[in-house]
Design an enzyme around this catalytic site. Sequence first.
Site, mmCIF file in Angstrom:
data_model
loop_
_atom_site.group_PDB
_atom_site.id
_atom_site.type_symbol
_atom_site.label_atom_id
_atom_site.label_comp_id
_atom_site.label_asym_id
_atom_site.label_seq_id
_atom_site.Cartn_x
_atom_site.Cartn_y
_atom_site.Cartn_z
ATOM 1 C CE LYS A 161 3.882 -4.910 -5.436
ATOM 2 N NZ LYS A 161 4.626 -5.173 -4.182
ATOM 3 C CG ASP A 187 7.924 -3.705 -4.270
ATOM 4 O OD1 ASP A 187 8.989 -4.263 -3.952
ATOM 5 O OD2 ASP A 187 6.855 -3.889 -3.649
ATOM 6 C CD GLU A 212 8.771 -1.508 -1.658
ATOM 7 O OE1 GLU A 212 8.192 -2.101 -0.734
ATOM 8 O OE2 GLU A 212 8.183 -0.763 -2.483
ATOM 9 C CG ASP A 237 8.503 -4.286 1.930
ATOM 10 O OD1 ASP A 237 8.221 -4.555 3.106
ATOM 11 O OD2 ASP A 237 7.686 -4.425 1.007
ATOM 12 N N GLY A 289 1.580 -1.036 2.108
ATOM 13 C CA GLY A 289 0.260 -1.631 2.252
ATOM 14 C C GLY A 289 0.282 -3.115 1.963
#
Length: 366
Positions: A161, A187, A212, A237, A289
């Site tokens: 992240k 991400d 992402e 996403d 997830g």
Amino acid sequence: MKITGIELRRIAMPLRAPFRTSFGVETARDVLLVRVVTPDGEGWGECVAMSEPRYCSEYVEGAADVLRRFLVPALPAVADAHAVKRALKPFKGHKMAKAALETAVLDAQLRATGQSFGAYLGAERERVPCGVSVGIMDSVPQLLDSVGAFIDEGYVRIKLKIEPGWDVEPVRAVRERFGDDLLLQVDANAAYTLADTRQLAKLDDFDLLLVEQPLADDDLVQHAALAKRLRTPVCLDESIESAEDAAAAITLGAASVINVKPGRVGGYLEAKAIHDVCVAHGVPVWCGGMLETGIGRAANVALAALPGFTLPGDTSGSSRYFATDVTAPFELADGHLDVPTGPGLGVEPLDEVLDRVTTAKEWIQL
């Protein structure tokens, strides 16, 4: 299939460690479970909405309310999963609530016929490779320790992240410590703007699988502009809520990879449709997830076994987030999880654990 009643059950699941992203920190999961009861048995679904509307506009209390007041009353007297999807379509948004209800009906439907989720969706593998999502840490040494532990557990891909101020340096540190062979991606959870292009382009030096959702979820045009300026593939996403969104993103050049989260798109039927669109256009997909319990994880693992899911997903083992899961734990073996083969989801809630973590439940008679 006649539905006789539906239970809405709230459970509290403490996380083994705080999980920090660009939009907040989670220390526990307030999970809404949906149980559908029919004359032939029952089925379960998990709502992946968070306690607060930070990742998206949905939140747990709101999901329970819209299920109670609108979605459950809209169900036809006799329904399968496709009929549920049609019945819920007139209601705007609330895709996570819809997904939980549709999944519970589909689970009951498949249990009655003896078919597994994987077989129904078109799974082609008996097990799937697993990656892990690593939250934002207080320091780079702490991050390196965490990543090292996950690699030792056998995870085949690491996702970091990131946010402004926590991007290039942690990525460089992980790449230098663990080498070029590590499958690594990042991400941003929409934390950047197009003005940050130069900073994001610095990530091109680290041979990442993808970056992402770098920009706002409602801006495909700017993602397309960014994608032209990066060597690293852009993955979407939060921007993808339907097969139509996926087709638009691909057409615009806004994404060359797509993360499919069934809860975000309204359920596994729509997730399968997104997969099919991407396969038709040669765009790889992977299964994201949302810190699911074993109930949601079972369905995700089945989805990730479809042929278009060519990148490891965030289908981590149960122990990644929970000391005790509400089903028998999913355990990593050689970097993979087995796809459940039993009827429906192929897993059963453990009554003793479920009762212990339940904070509220409500029965809706149909």
